[in-house]
Scaffold this active site. Structure first.
Site, PDB file in Angstrom:
ATOM      1  N   PHE A  70       0.863  -1.186   0.000  1.00 32.70           N
ATOM      2  CA  PHE A  70       0.000   0.000   0.000  1.00 32.70           C
ATOM      3  C   PHE A  70       0.897   1.232   0.000  1.00 32.70           C
ATOM      4  O   PHE A  70       1.892   1.283   0.726  1.00 32.70           O
ATOM      5  CB  PHE A  70      -0.900   0.015   1.234  1.00 32.70           C
ATOM      6  CG  PHE A  70      -1.891  -1.102   1.288  1.00 32.70           C
ATOM      7  CD1 PHE A  70      -3.050  -1.070   0.525  1.00 32.70           C
ATOM      8  CD2 PHE A  70      -1.670  -2.209   2.104  1.00 32.70           C
ATOM      9  CE1 PHE A  70      -3.969  -2.116   0.573  1.00 32.70           C
ATOM     10  CE2 PHE A  70      -2.581  -3.250   2.167  1.00 32.70           C
ATOM     11  CZ  PHE A  70      -3.736  -3.210   1.393  1.00 32.70           C
ATOM     12  N   VAL A  96       5.177  -1.085   2.572  1.00 33.04           N
ATOM     13  CA  VAL A  96       4.788   0.316   2.362  1.00 33.04           C
ATOM     14  C   VAL A  96       5.480   0.845   1.114  1.00 33.04           C
ATOM     15  O   VAL A  96       6.706   0.819   1.007  1.00 33.04           O
ATOM     16  CB  VAL A  96       5.166   1.189   3.573  1.00 33.04           C
ATOM     17  CG1 VAL A  96       4.736   2.639   3.324  1.00 33.04           C
ATOM     18  CG2 VAL A  96       4.538   0.654   4.846  1.00 33.04           C
ATOM     19  N   LYS A  97       4.670   1.325   0.170  1.00 31.55           N
ATOM     20  CA  LYS A  97       5.230   1.885  -1.058  1.00 31.55           C
ATOM     21  C   LYS A  97       5.607   3.349  -0.837  1.00 31.55           C
ATOM     22  O   LYS A  97       4.785   4.158  -0.414  1.00 31.55           O
ATOM     23  CB  LYS A  97       4.233   1.774  -2.212  1.00 31.55           C
ATOM     24  CG  LYS A  97       3.992   0.347  -2.660  1.00 31.55           C
ATOM     25  CD  LYS A  97       3.002   0.275  -3.807  1.00 31.55           C
ATOM     26  CE  LYS A  97       3.649   0.620  -5.114  1.00 31.55           C
ATOM     27  NZ  LYS A  97       2.730   0.319  -6.263  1.00 31.55           N
ATOM     28  N   ILE A  98       6.865   3.655  -1.150  1.00 33.03           N
ATOM     29  CA  ILE A  98       7.387   5.016  -1.074  1.00 33.03           C
ATOM     30  C   ILE A  98       7.857   5.415  -2.459  1.00 33.03           C
ATOM     31  O   ILE A  98       8.666   4.697  -3.063  1.00 33.03           O
ATOM     32  CB  ILE A  98       8.578   5.106  -0.089  1.00 33.03           C
ATOM     33  CG1 ILE A  98       8.187   4.626   1.310  1.00 33.03           C
ATOM     34  CG2 ILE A  98       9.135   6.530  -0.047  1.00 33.03           C
ATOM     35  CD1 ILE A  98       7.255   5.545   2.058  1.00 33.03           C
ATOM     36  N   ASN A 123       8.505  -0.900  -0.317  1.00 28.63           N
ATOM     37  CA  ASN A 123       8.465  -1.141  -1.752  1.00 28.63           C
ATOM     38  C   ASN A 123       8.683   0.239  -2.378  1.00 28.63           C
ATOM     39  O   ASN A 123       7.763   1.057  -2.425  1.00 28.63           O
ATOM     40  CB  ASN A 123       7.115  -1.730  -2.161  1.00 28.63           C
ATOM     41  CG  ASN A 123       6.964  -1.911  -3.665  1.00 28.63           C
ATOM     42  OD1 ASN A 123       7.777  -1.429  -4.447  1.00 28.63           O
ATOM     43  ND2 ASN A 123       5.899  -2.578  -4.062  1.00 28.63           N
TER      44      ASN A 123
END
Length: 242
Positions: A70, A96-98, A123
């Site tokens: 996400f 966690v997508k950054i 991610n």
């Protein structure tokens, strides 16, 4: 002749489903070839999601045993960090997508380094250059299991062959041990086999691409006949005359 099952069983690359349509995600969850999931705010918006957190918790009740990513949605790094720490608490399978930068082209590497040091599974997304891969991988070093998401499809959209770049990205990441390269935004099923051939760890694709898995290894003469039959049937149903 190998069956599609034989061919898919021989793949080393892990297949992840990319989307935000609940029904589509559950459908892919039932597919044994799908090993994880990714999503993003753009896909959520297209799917009509209005409550980010409610959607995430709903999906996590269904998908609790495979990796799922996400994404944060702030453009300011302090708020990105707060959101990342919140999202990371949603489940042990959550990444966690950054984004690799914010919209002002300011690097997210310092934030990535901070979150990695806190044990957050990351991610890092929207990567398109090898310099970005090098910087991100170094920042992730020694942290929790994480992904380096390179948008091969967007690279291909610019007329460049993504395969050599993706192969080098894998070589950059491999020595770190805690990281995997994602071949992101594939445009066709062939990309799965290209990713596998270079030793890419993960490829994430939308349902319309993944549904073509049933075609893997299909007899081409049979496929040709099916295509001819489709043209004939559509012309007949349209009532075309000359």
């Amino acid at each position: 002749m190998k069956t599609s099952t034989d061919i898919l069983a021989g793949l080393r690359v892990k297949l992840f489903a990319d989307g935000a349509d609940r029904a589509g995600m559950i459908e892919m969850y039932r597919n044994p070839w799908i090993k994880g999931f990714t999503t993003n705010p753009t896909l959520m918006r297209k799917a009509g999601i209005t409550s980010y957190e409610a959607f995430a918790h709903d999906i996590l009740r269904e998908i609790s045993d495979r990796p799922i990513s996400f994404e944060v949605f702030s453009d300011e790094f302090p708020e990105m960090e707060r959101q990342a720490l919140t999202i990371a608490k949603w489940g042990a399978n959550v990444y966690v997508k950054i984004p690799v930068t914010n919209t002002r082209a300011e690097s997210a590497v310092p934030l990535i380094r901070t979150l990695a040091a806190q044990g957050v599974k990351l991610n890092v997304t929207a990567i398109l250059t090898l310099d970005q891969v090098r910087e991100v991988s170094a920042a992730l070093a020694g942290g929790a299991p994480s992904c380096v998401s390179v948008f091969a499809g967007r690279i291909a959209d610019t007329g460049r062959d993504p395969v050599p770049l993706m192969a080098e990205a894998v070589q950059i990441v491999n020595p770190y041990g805690n990281q995997e390269v994602i071949w992101a935004s594939p445009r066709e099923l062939l990309n799965i086999f290209q990713a596998d051939a270079i030793g890419c760890h993960i490829i994430t694709a939308t349902n319309d691409v993944l549904k073509k898995l049933a075609l893997v290894g299909k007899d081409l003469r049979e496929y040709s006949l099916e295509t001819v039959s489709m043209f004939w049937r559509d012309a007949a149903e349209a009532g075309f005359t000359l």
